[in-house]
Design a protein around this motif. Structure first.
Motif, short mmCIF file in Angstrom:
data_model
loop_
_atom_site.label_atom_id
_atom_site.label_comp_id
_atom_site.label_asym_id
_atom_site.label_seq_id
_atom_site.Cartn_x
_atom_site.Cartn_y
_atom_site.Cartn_z
N GLN A 206 0.91 -1.24 -0.18
CA GLN A 206 -0.01 0.02 -0.14
C GLN A 206 0.76 1.29 -0.22
O GLN A 206 0.74 2.29 -0.93
CB GLN A 206 -0.96 0.04 1.08
CG GLN A 206 -1.89 1.21 1.28
CD GLN A 206 -2.92 1.03 0.23
OE1 GLN A 206 -3.19 0.09 -0.38
NE2 GLN A 206 -2.95 2.22 -0.38
N HIS A 458 -8.30 1.63 4.83
CA HIS A 458 -7.12 1.93 5.61
C HIS A 458 -7.20 3.25 5.81
O HIS A 458 -7.88 4.02 5.42
CB HIS A 458 -5.93 1.22 5.00
CG HIS A 458 -5.94 1.56 3.47
ND1 HIS A 458 -6.10 2.61 2.91
CD2 HIS A 458 -5.88 0.65 2.38
CE1 HIS A 458 -5.87 2.77 1.63
NE2 HIS A 458 -5.91 1.45 1.13
N LEU A 540 -6.34 -0.32 -6.42
CA LEU A 540 -7.25 -1.48 -6.04
C LEU A 540 -6.02 -2.84 -6.06
O LEU A 540 -5.20 -2.82 -6.58
CB LEU A 540 -8.11 -1.75 -7.31
CG LEU A 540 -9.15 -2.93 -7.03
CD1 LEU A 540 -10.72 -2.51 -7.56
CD2 LEU A 540 -8.71 -4.16 -7.85
N1 ASP Z 1 -3.92 -2.35 -0.22
C1 ASP Z 1 -5.37 -2.73 -0.18
C2 ASP Z 1 -5.53 -4.15 0.23
O1 ASP Z 1 -4.86 -5.11 0.56
C3 ASP Z 1 -5.89 -2.60 -1.55
C4 ASP Z 1 -5.78 -1.09 -1.88
O2 ASP Z 1 -6.49 -0.19 -1.42
O3 ASP Z 1 -5.48 -1.01 -2.99
O4 ASP Z 1 -6.56 -4.34 0.72
#
Ligand code: ASP
Length: 598
Positions: A206, A458, A540
């Motif tokens: 991320q 997040h 995503l």
């Molecule tokens: N990093 C996020 C997850 O692992 C996905 C994202 O927001 O791109 O769910």
């Protein structure tokens, strides 16, 4: 007496011989699936990753030496055979891709002998999982697992091609990262050079992918391994693979657009499934209200209906007290189940209790119109009728009701809906691939445990602009620019538009209970990076393992991962994790504490 490959070249995989001319000489190599001796003839089924091929040996065709060697073959010996492609002498086997041909073997080398495997190497054998995983290298020879891994490779190749065509760059991010307590538990790696300090294995790329946007890479993707030290459920692995992406200068629709085309391409080319675009979108609140889940399976109805208004004046204490406490009363009408027996109804009540329901009320209307309803005695007949009407129930229907806090009712009825569909066989034989985007997720959810709001996705997820006004007064009401893609009731992936404005990010940290210092300590490099010019960006990530599981119709992600771990996060084959030499520990300045001392 294993022979070597010297001077030998494979010309075809087993099933590729169907493309050779009759009479052509070919050299094939693989494992002995089966040997049949018919006196002067020996038949061998040869297996490689492409499939099976029948080889014939006789003294006449093959010569004495080769014929004798063929007589020594046992299952799983590795051989190389040179011979000519012929039309099948016996009956054509329509179940086999190579069923109309066979190879008249002229020469054979035994490249390796083999012990008798502990279980048969064949399609769908029902060997116990523990044994399969202990001998995973043998299990991986089974054609159904090979097909899964071949399909997986096709998918990643297609993804790479598609993403590249769309202008994405494949960039690797580190495996040794900084630990951040937000989110799941990290896997830690001790540092030898920095005694007492630890790296964390990434839970996702991320922060790095957002930094890549700051650095101007514009469109990034990666097929990324991620690690989460969570208590394992049937469908989880401590390490798993994501198709991860991030895009600059975009909003929700741009991300959805490129991903819809990606899904369409992959599902068409790999499964022959036509995904109709645009994919339906459904706000989170609607998904919860109608299906009791943020990953609704839309292949069947059994929708949840709110009857709080209808029963608001009744004297049935279960409904009354739930409503008085600010809760809701909702139900599911199970059409055509009005005659379901008491035992089966009780099983549903117990199912609901098993997942935390205080109870589950029900009403049956028998086919002759008689109402059977244990709580009817607490309500007026016209109230009961109004309830049945509100549920759209008719003679021959069965209704279940739950009354509690809204979140609890969603949970219970959402799970009950799936249980009903399973028991009623609603999805049997259903080959549909039903996609839906779930949008407008809440930005925050309240954690009773931590007594504070936590980020639902997040901390970098952008609130919906129109809800920013509630961020102080009513944080729970703020919706996020977040989206999940759901297939047949399973979350395939999810992402969000990110916050790129420092004032909003600061606000977000504040609402999440970070002090300025603690936010800087954990995410300082990201916060600082944003001060040097950050483009609006969004991204995503898909769970690749789950995607392949759905595409192959497997019932566990273990069937689509070459070397998976079991529920307690151990690898039954290599026996990882394992104790290490005390010397290794002292080099890392570590000591272990026996669990009973903790
Ligand atoms: N990093 C996020 C997850 O692992 C996905 C994202 O927001 O791109 O769910």
């Amino acid at each position: 007496m294993a022979e070597s490959m010297a001077g030998l070249h494979r010309t075809h995989r087993c099933t590729e011989t169907t493309r050779a001319a009759i009479g052509e000489t070919v050299t094939v190599m693989g494992w002995v699936q089966k040997r049949r001796n018919l006196g002067s003839l020996i038949f061998i089924d040869l297996r490689d990753r492409s499939g099976l091929l029948q080889l014939i040996f006789s003294e006449e065709i093959s010569g004495k030496e080769a014929f004798e060697k063929a007589g020594q073959l046992r299952n799983e010996f590795v051989i190389a055979v040179t011979g000519t492609v012929e039309k099948r002498s016996g009956a054509v086997n329509t179940n086999m891709e190579t069923g109309s041909i066979e190879i008249n073997a002229k020469d054979i080398r035994i490249l390796s002998e083999a012990l008798t495997p502990p279980f048969p190497i064949e399609e769908n054998c029902n060997t116990k999982d523990e044994l399969r995983l202990k001998y995973r290298y043998l299990d991986l020879r089974r054609p159904n697992i090979q097909r899964n891994l071949i399909l997986r490779s096709q998918v990643t190749t297609l993804v790479r091609n598609f993403m590249t065509e769309e202008g994405f760059l494949e960039i690797e991010t580190p495996m040794l990262c900084k630990s951040t307590p937000e989110g799941a538990r990290d896997y830690l790696v001790p540092s030898r050079v920095h005694p007492g300090s630890f790296y964390a294995l990434p839970q996702s790329p991320q922060i790095f992918k957002q930094l890549l946007m700051c650095s101007g890479y514009d469109r990034y993707f990666q097929i990324a391994r991620c690690f989460r030290d969570e208590d394992l459920r049937a469908d989880r692995q401590p390490e798993f693979t994501q198709i991860d992406m991030e895009l600059s200068f975009v909003d929700i629709d741009d991300v959805i657009d490129v991903n819809e085309r990606l899904l369409q391409r992959v599902f068409k080319e790999v499964c022959g499934v036509d995904v109709q675009l645009p994919i339906q979108r459904m706000p989170y609140a609607e998904a919860m209200a109608r299906f009791g889940s943020d990953k609704p399976d839309l292949r069947f109805g059994l929708e949840i209906q709110d009857v709080s208004e209808t029963v608001k004046n009744c004297e049935f204490v279960v409904f009354k007290s739930a409503l008085e406490a600010g809760g809701v009363v909702r139900g599911i009408n199970v059409e055509g189940q009005g005659s379901l027996g008491r035992k089966k109804i009780d099983a549903y009540v117990n199912f609901a209790k098993g997942i935390g329901a205080k109870g589950l009320a029900y009403m049956q209307i028998t086919p002759d119109g008689t109402i059977k309803c244990p709580f009817a005695k607490f309500m007026q007949p016209e109230e009961i009728q109004a309830l049945a009407d509100a549920m759209g129930a008719k003679a021959g229907d069965l209704m279940f009701f739950a009354a509690d806090k809204e979140s609890a009712v969603c949970n219970i009825l959402g799970a009950l809906r799936l249980e009903l569909a399973k028991n009623l066989g609603i999805l049997e034989g259903n080959k549909e691939f039903r996609f839906v985007w779930i949008t407008e997720f809440p930005l925050l959810e309240y954690s009773e445990e931590e007594n504070r709001f936590v980020a639902m996705h997040h901390p970098f997820t952008m609130p919906m602009e129109e809800d920013l006004q509630y961020i102080d007064s009513d944080p729970g009401r703020v919706r996020a620019k977040a989206y999940d893609i759901v297939l047949n009731g399973t979350e395939l992936g999810g992402g969000s538009v990110r916050i790129h404005q420092s004032d909003i990010q600061e606000k977000m940290f504040e609402v999440l209970g970070f002090t300025k210092e603690s936010a800087y300590e954990q995410f300082g490099f990201l916060i600082n990076a944003f001060k040097y010019g950050v483009p609006p960006h969004a991204g995503l990530a898909y769970g690749l393992d789950r995607m392949i599981m759905l595409m192959t119709g497997s019932d566990s992600i273990r069937e689509v991962i070459a070397f998976p771990k079991v529920k307690d996060a151990s690898d039954l084959m290599s026996e990882a994790p394992s104790a290490v030499d005390p010397k290794q520990l002292s080099e890392l300045f570590l000591e272990t504490i026996a669990p009973e001392e903790v």
